[in-house]
Design a protein around this motif. Structure first.
Motif, PDB file in Angstrom:
ATOM      1  N   VAL A   1     -49.394  82.346 -91.340  1.00 54.75           N
ATOM      2  CA  VAL A   1     -50.044  83.842 -90.669  1.00 54.75           C
ATOM      3  C   VAL A   1     -49.502  83.640 -89.343  1.00 54.75           C
ATOM      4  CG1 VAL A   1     -51.279  85.352 -89.342  1.00 54.75           C
ATOM      5  CG2 VAL A   1     -52.303  84.132 -91.920  1.00 54.75           C
ATOM      6  N   ALA A   2     -49.279  82.831 -88.469  1.00 51.04           N
ATOM      7  CA  ALA A   2     -48.876  82.213 -87.271  1.00 51.04           C
ATOM      8  C   ALA A   2     -47.515  82.624 -86.989  1.00 51.04           C
ATOM      9  CB  ALA A   2     -49.573  81.148 -86.476  1.00 51.04           C
ATOM     10  N   ASP A   3     -47.098  81.646 -88.056  1.00 54.93           N
ATOM     11  CA  ASP A   3     -45.452  81.757 -88.640  1.00 54.93           C
ATOM     12  C   ASP A   3     -44.744  83.266 -88.690  1.00 54.93           C
ATOM     13  OD1 ASP A   3     -45.595  78.933 -88.027  1.00 54.93           O
ATOM     14  OD2 ASP A   3     -45.046  78.527 -89.670  1.00 54.93           O
ATOM     15  N   LEU A   4     -45.690  83.331 -89.440  1.00 52.90           N
ATOM     16  CA  LEU A   4     -45.397  85.343 -89.570  1.00 52.90           C
ATOM     17  C   LEU A   4     -45.194  86.127 -88.892  1.00 52.90           C
ATOM     18  CD1 LEU A   4     -44.278  87.159 -92.652  1.00 52.90           C
ATOM     19  CD2 LEU A   4     -46.296  87.602 -92.662  1.00 52.90           C
ATOM     20  N   ALA A   5     -46.297  86.085 -88.478  1.00 51.42           N
ATOM     21  CA  ALA A   5     -46.588  87.153 -86.977  1.00 51.42           C
ATOM     22  C   ALA A   5     -46.283  86.873 -85.984  1.00 51.42           C
ATOM     23  CB  ALA A   5     -47.910  86.590 -86.945  1.00 51.42           C
ATOM     24  N   ALA A   6     -45.742  85.517 -85.578  1.00 51.27           N
ATOM     25  CA  ALA A   6     -44.566  84.884 -84.405  1.00 51.27           C
ATOM     26  C   ALA A   6     -42.970  85.824 -84.855  1.00 51.27           C
ATOM     27  CB  ALA A   6     -44.404  84.149 -84.066  1.00 51.27           C
ATOM     28  N   LEU A   7     -42.823  85.990 -85.772  1.00 51.83           N
ATOM     29  CA  LEU A   7     -41.273  86.161 -86.526  1.00 51.83           C
ATOM     30  C   LEU A   7     -41.047  87.844 -86.310  1.00 51.83           C
ATOM     31  CD1 LEU A   7     -40.904  83.481 -89.469  1.00 51.83           C
ATOM     32  CD2 LEU A   7     -39.013  83.806 -87.422  1.00 51.83           C
ATOM     33  N   ALA A   8     -42.121  88.230 -86.488  1.00 50.70           N
ATOM     34  CA  ALA A   8     -42.761  89.546 -87.047  1.00 50.70           C
ATOM     35  C   ALA A   8     -42.262  90.034 -85.168  1.00 50.70           C
ATOM     36  CB  ALA A   8     -43.607  90.872 -87.604  1.00 50.70           C
ATOM     37  N   ALA A   9     -43.186  89.428 -84.343  1.00 45.89           N
ATOM     38  CA  ALA A   9     -43.623  89.634 -83.244  1.00 45.89           C
ATOM     39  C   ALA A   9     -42.028  90.034 -82.294  1.00 45.89           C
ATOM     40  CB  ALA A   9     -44.447  88.837 -82.146  1.00 45.89           C
ATOM     41  N   ALA A  10     -41.126  87.847 -82.432  1.00 45.80           N
ATOM     42  CA  ALA A  10     -39.936  88.441 -82.255  1.00 45.80           C
ATOM     43  C   ALA A  10     -38.727  89.526 -82.800  1.00 45.80           C
ATOM     44  CB  ALA A  10     -39.592  86.932 -82.382  1.00 45.80           C
ATOM     45  N   GLU A  11     -38.776  89.874 -83.658  1.00 45.22           N
ATOM     46  CA  GLU A  11     -37.785  90.729 -84.021  1.00 45.22           C
ATOM     47  C   GLU A  11     -37.925  92.244 -82.792  1.00 45.22           C
ATOM     48  OE1 GLU A  11     -35.179  93.010 -85.928  1.00 45.22           O
ATOM     49  OE2 GLU A  11     -35.268  91.223 -85.587  1.00 45.22           O
ATOM     50  N   GLU A  12     -39.898  92.201 -83.097  1.00 42.59           N
ATOM     51  CA  GLU A  12     -40.086  93.399 -82.036  1.00 42.59           C
ATOM     52  C   GLU A  12     -39.971  93.389 -81.042  1.00 42.59           C
ATOM     53  OE1 GLU A  12     -41.308  97.385 -82.244  1.00 42.59           O
ATOM     54  OE2 GLU A  12     -41.634  95.693 -84.116  1.00 42.59           O
ATOM     55  N   VAL A  13     -39.307  92.694 -80.643  1.00 39.61           N
ATOM     56  CA  VAL A  13     -38.717  92.237 -79.228  1.00 39.61           C
ATOM     57  C   VAL A  13     -37.236  92.582 -78.916  1.00 39.61           C
ATOM     58  CG1 VAL A  13     -38.487  90.324 -77.108  1.00 39.61           C
ATOM     59  CG2 VAL A  13     -41.114  90.695 -78.138  1.00 39.61           C
TER      60      VAL A  13
ATOM     61  N   ARG B   1     -36.202  94.528 -80.599  1.00 41.57           N
ATOM     62  CA  ARG B   1     -35.690  95.513 -80.211  1.00 41.57           C
ATOM     63  C   ARG B   1     -36.342  96.992 -79.546  1.00 41.57           C
ATOM     64  NH1 ARG B   1     -38.352  96.922 -86.816  1.00 41.57           N
ATOM     65  NH2 ARG B   1     -36.699  95.678 -88.067  1.00 41.57           N
ATOM     66  N   GLY B   2     -37.494  95.902 -78.875  1.00 43.26           N
ATOM     67  CA  GLY B   2     -37.656  96.585 -77.307  1.00 43.26           C
ATOM     68  C   GLY B   2     -38.962  97.366 -77.513  1.00 43.26           C
ATOM     69  N   GLY B   3     -39.570  96.699 -78.800  1.00 38.48           N
ATOM     70  CA  GLY B   3     -41.294  97.412 -78.703  1.00 38.48           C
ATOM     71  C   GLY B   3     -42.502  96.069 -78.374  1.00 38.48           C
ATOM     72  N   ASP B   4     -43.166  96.421 -78.625  1.00 42.68           N
ATOM     73  CA  ASP B   4     -44.631  95.790 -78.201  1.00 42.68           C
ATOM     74  C   ASP B   4     -44.773  94.645 -79.563  1.00 42.68           C
ATOM     75  OD1 ASP B   4     -47.222  95.201 -77.258  1.00 42.68           O
ATOM     76  OD2 ASP B   4     -47.883  96.784 -77.686  1.00 42.68           O
ATOM     77  N   ALA B   5     -44.820  93.785 -78.821  1.00 44.19           N
ATOM     78  CA  ALA B   5     -44.223  92.321 -79.833  1.00 44.19           C
ATOM     79  C   ALA B   5     -45.473  91.940 -80.074  1.00 44.19           C
ATOM     80  CB  ALA B   5     -43.724  90.989 -78.306  1.00 44.19           C
ATOM     81  N   CYS B   6     -47.152  91.968 -79.271  1.00 45.67           N
ATOM     82  CA  CYS B   6     -47.909  91.272 -79.783  1.00 45.67           C
ATOM     83  C   CYS B   6     -48.983  92.501 -80.170  1.00 45.67           C
ATOM     84  CB  CYS B   6     -49.367  90.786 -78.251  1.00 45.67           C
ATOM     85  SG  CYS B   6     -48.284  89.736 -77.028  1.00 45.67           S
ATOM     86  N   ALA B   7     -48.851  93.996 -80.459  1.00 50.86           N
ATOM     87  CA  ALA B   7     -49.460  94.482 -81.213  1.00 50.86           C
ATOM     88  C   ALA B   7     -48.455  94.594 -82.767  1.00 50.86           C
ATOM     89  CB  ALA B   7     -48.849  96.195 -80.927  1.00 50.86           C
ATOM     90  N   THR B   8     -47.193  94.282 -82.205  1.00 49.26           N
ATOM     91  CA  THR B   8     -46.860  93.777 -84.250  1.00 49.26           C
ATOM     92  C   THR B   8     -47.860  92.299 -84.613  1.00 49.26           C
ATOM     93  OG1 THR B   8     -45.374  94.911 -83.334  1.00 49.26           O
ATOM     94  CG2 THR B   8     -45.076  93.442 -85.307  1.00 49.26           C
ATOM     95  N   ALA B   9     -47.701  91.341 -83.866  1.00 51.39           N
ATOM     96  CA  ALA B   9     -48.222  89.995 -84.195  1.00 51.39           C
ATOM     97  C   ALA B   9     -49.541  90.549 -84.771  1.00 51.39           C
ATOM     98  CB  ALA B   9     -48.118  88.958 -83.114  1.00 51.39           C
TER      99      ALA B   9
ATOM    100  N   CYS C   1     -51.414  85.642 -77.865  1.00 50.53           N
ATOM    101  CA  CYS C   1     -50.100  87.010 -77.713  1.00 50.53           C
ATOM    102  C   CYS C   1     -49.304  86.219 -76.815  1.00 50.53           C
ATOM    103  CB  CYS C   1     -50.189  87.156 -78.980  1.00 50.53           C
ATOM    104  SG  CYS C   1     -48.404  87.843 -78.956  1.00 50.53           S
ATOM    105  N   SER C   2     -48.113  86.042 -76.465  1.00 48.63           N
ATOM    106  CA  SER C   2     -47.549  86.091 -75.269  1.00 48.63           C
ATOM    107  C   SER C   2     -45.551  86.164 -75.217  1.00 48.63           C
ATOM    108  CB  SER C   2     -47.776  84.970 -74.466  1.00 48.63           C
ATOM    109  OG  SER C   2     -47.525  83.733 -74.532  1.00 48.63           O
ATOM    110  N   THR C   3     -45.357  86.721 -74.386  1.00 47.07           N
ATOM    111  CA  THR C   3     -43.769  86.491 -74.726  1.00 47.07           C
ATOM    112  C   THR C   3     -43.433  85.289 -73.874  1.00 47.07           C
ATOM    113  OG1 THR C   3     -43.085  88.535 -73.317  1.00 47.07           O
ATOM    114  CG2 THR C   3     -43.478  89.174 -76.122  1.00 47.07           C
ATOM    115  N   GLU C   4     -42.330  84.539 -73.931  1.00 50.66           N
ATOM    116  CA  GLU C   4     -42.976  83.542 -72.805  1.00 50.66           C
ATOM    117  C   GLU C   4     -40.664  83.593 -72.318  1.00 50.66           C
ATOM    118  OE1 GLU C   4     -43.505  79.770 -74.973  1.00 50.66           O
ATOM    119  OE2 GLU C   4     -45.203  80.157 -74.530  1.00 50.66           O
TER     120      GLU C   4
END
Length: 129
Positions: free
Chosen positions: A58-70, A72-80, A94-97
């Motif tokens: 789940v962490a891997d999947l959520a991180a991949l989805a969040a990175a894709e959202e970054v 696209r310019g969206g809210d990465a942590c909400a997606t995660a 959750c954090s963008t580094e």
């Protein structure tokens, strides 16, 4: 028909002392108890291991989805959080580094307690192989 305390084979009939009655039952009960305890321990270990694997997935999947959202310019942590919730987990951090890299910590509840896993996802740094 045998007479005088003798068996058909001609030897004397042996009788067990009365003090041993039920000894096999006690030993068998102890063996069954040990087997049940061992099965319970192995079940708990298997549950914890399975929970840890689920949490990492789940962490891997959520991180991949969040990175894709970054990207696209969206809210990465909400997606995660949304991806984790859809997969029976919750995001605890959750954090963008920077450079589009996202870190996600997810937790999954198991019968043996909570299993936590961390994943990072994002573009590969320039020059990395």
């Amino acid at each position: 028909m045998p007479t005088g305390g003798r068996r058909h084979g001609g030897g004397p009939v042996r009788r067990r002392p009365h003090g041993d009655d039920g000894a096999v039952t006690v030993v068998l009960a102890a063996v069954v108890a040990v087997a049940l305890v061992l099965a319970a321990v192995l079940g708990a270990v298997a549950s914890a291991h399975t929970g840890r694997l689920r949490a990492q997935t789940v962490a891997d999947l959520a991180a991949l989805a969040a990175a894709e959202e970054v990207r696209r310019g969206g809210d990465a942590c909400a997606t995660a959080r949304q991806v984790a919730a859809r997969n029976g987990a919750r995001v605890v951090a959750c954090s963008t580094e920077g450079s589009g890299v996202v870190r996600v910590d997810a937790v999954v509840r198991t019968g043996a307690g909570d299993a936590v896993a961390t994943a990072w996802a994002g573009p590969r740094p320039r020059g990395a192989r």
